[in-house]
Structures are given as C-alpha cells and as structure tokens.
Enzyme design. Structure first.
Site: not given
Ligand code: PGA
Length: 241
Positions: A67, A136, A138, A143
């Site tokens: 990314d 979380n 990801h 996400e």
C-alpha cells in the site's frame, strides 16, 4: 495455519528473516509482497545483515508493497516508498526498478490501481507475502467493513488506523485519510503468507485471527482459509491463544 510463538521481537524478526532467506535461496527470482509499519523493521534489519554477509542475494528478486498513502509522493518522509528505501531497499542489492509501490500522487487512481494489479499478475503473482496486522484486523489497508475489496483500490482509513499511524506524523490531522492498497484477493493468491505481530496491543486481534471464524469485520480472518500461512508472534501478542 502454522503458529510460531517466540520470547521477544528480536526472535520473531530473526525467524521470519531466516524463512525468507531460505525461500529466496530456493527461488532467487521470486516475487515478494512486502509490508511497512513498525513490525517488519527488525526482519528487514536482519535481511540487510544477511545480504551483507552474502547469505542472501536480492539481485533477481521483485517486490510489490501492499500500500501507499494517497497524496504522498515517494520523497515524503512518511510515504511508504520512502520508508522502504530507508529501511530496506537502500541497503540491499535489489534493483530498485524491480521494487513496486503504488504511486500515491497519481492523477488517475483507478488506472493506477488496475495497472498495479496487472503488474503483479504479469510478474506471476506474489510468491511470499509478508504481512503485519492492525489492532483492528486490517491487512494492508483493507479495513474492517461489511464488504471487502478483492482488487487493488483506493481505501478510506478508519479513525483507529489514522490514530495508530499518527505516531509517525506530527498529529492525526496530518495522516492521510485514504490509501491505495492491494485487495484481499491479491493477498489470498500469494503462495506463502507470513504474518508478524508483536506486543500486547496485538493480543486481542491475534486471538480473533485464530478463533476459527471468518468475518469481513476482521479482514485478517480471511487468512484462515489460506493453505499456507505462518503466524509468527511474540509471547505478548500470543497472550490470548
Ligand atoms: P505496525 O502496523 O507494524 O506498525 O503495528 C501494522 C499494520 O497496521 O498493518
């Protein structure tokens, strides 16, 4: 899923680096999927040492990062291109022309995403994918959400992620709210996946990753159905296993 638990960060870094060295030595022209974030830095340091000692050769290796922040050019100190150069590429004998990261400043994002996807596929797909994991769940910037993207796309970052990543910026407002990321499909097509996690703030999510259930609200859980995943964690991150 294989799970390896070690005493500390240094041990997980060393173990992951050795796995990668063995892989590259078996397939010198392999295609790596690489990750940024704090977690893989120790592994990159070990790989730099192994490259200096000529235990591993990156001259034929290609790499694709997961990314890049939207809006940051490669010369921005918080861009992932800058991070990879500083922490890894500048110190090993990889040909920089064989290192790919999405262009965060491209004008046409859709084209950048589909070109990136094509480039990975033309290279033959990812042989060995390194992953970190957000607290979380990801992976890359995929996400938690009611839907996940299969292909490379422009993702909106959650506030939790922006807060977590603000430690690298002056403040949370400076953290871009979008990023180009490969999708879950490209990650799942990697032939071998190694996920690294360290520290107690990852304990909950590592517990959920290995609880035998899949949910788009925990993107990392998709890895449960992949045939070749190694999860390498320190004792703190393994506290709930
Ligand atoms: P970290 O980030 O390695 O800095 O904890 C991991 C991630 O957000 O994927």
């Amino acid at each position: 899923m294989e799970v390896y638990v070690f005493n500390n960060y240094d041990e997980i870094s060393n173990f992951a680096a050795k796995m990668l060295v063995n892989f590259i030595n078996e397939k010198p022209d392999c295609v790596l999927g690489l990750a940024t974030g704090e977690t893989p830095v120790g592994m990159y340091k070990k790989l730099i040492e192994y490259n200096r000692e000529k235990i591993v050769d990156f001259s034929k290796v290609k790499s694709f990062n997961l990314d890049e922040y939207r809006g940051l050019s490669g010369s921005h100190p918080q861009s992932y291109r800058y991070f990879m150069n500083e922490n890894f590429f500048d110190h090993i004998n990889i040909d920089k022309r064989n290192t790919f990261i999405p262009d965060g400043t491209c004008e046409d994002v859709e084209k950048e995403c589909s070109d990136y996807e094509d480039k990975i596929n033309e290279a033959g797909g990812i042989d060995f994918q390194i992953l970190g994991i957000g607290s979380n769940g990801h992976i890359g910037f995929n996400e938690p959400s009611s839907e996940l993207y299969v292909y490379t796309h422009l993702a909106s970052l959650t506030e939790e992620t922006r807060k977590a990543n603000s430690r690298f910026f002056k403040n949370v407002e400076e953290v871009p709210d979008k990023a180009i990321t490969v999708g879950i499909g490209q990650i799942m097509k990697a032939r071998r996946i190694v996920l690294l996690a360290s520290g107690s703030n990852k304990a909950d999510i590592i517990g959920k990753l290995l609880n035998g259930k899949i949910s788009t609200e925990n993107p990392s859980s998709m890895l449960e159905v992949h045939p070749s995943v190694a999860v390498i964690v320190d004792k703190e991150a393994a506290a709930i296993l």
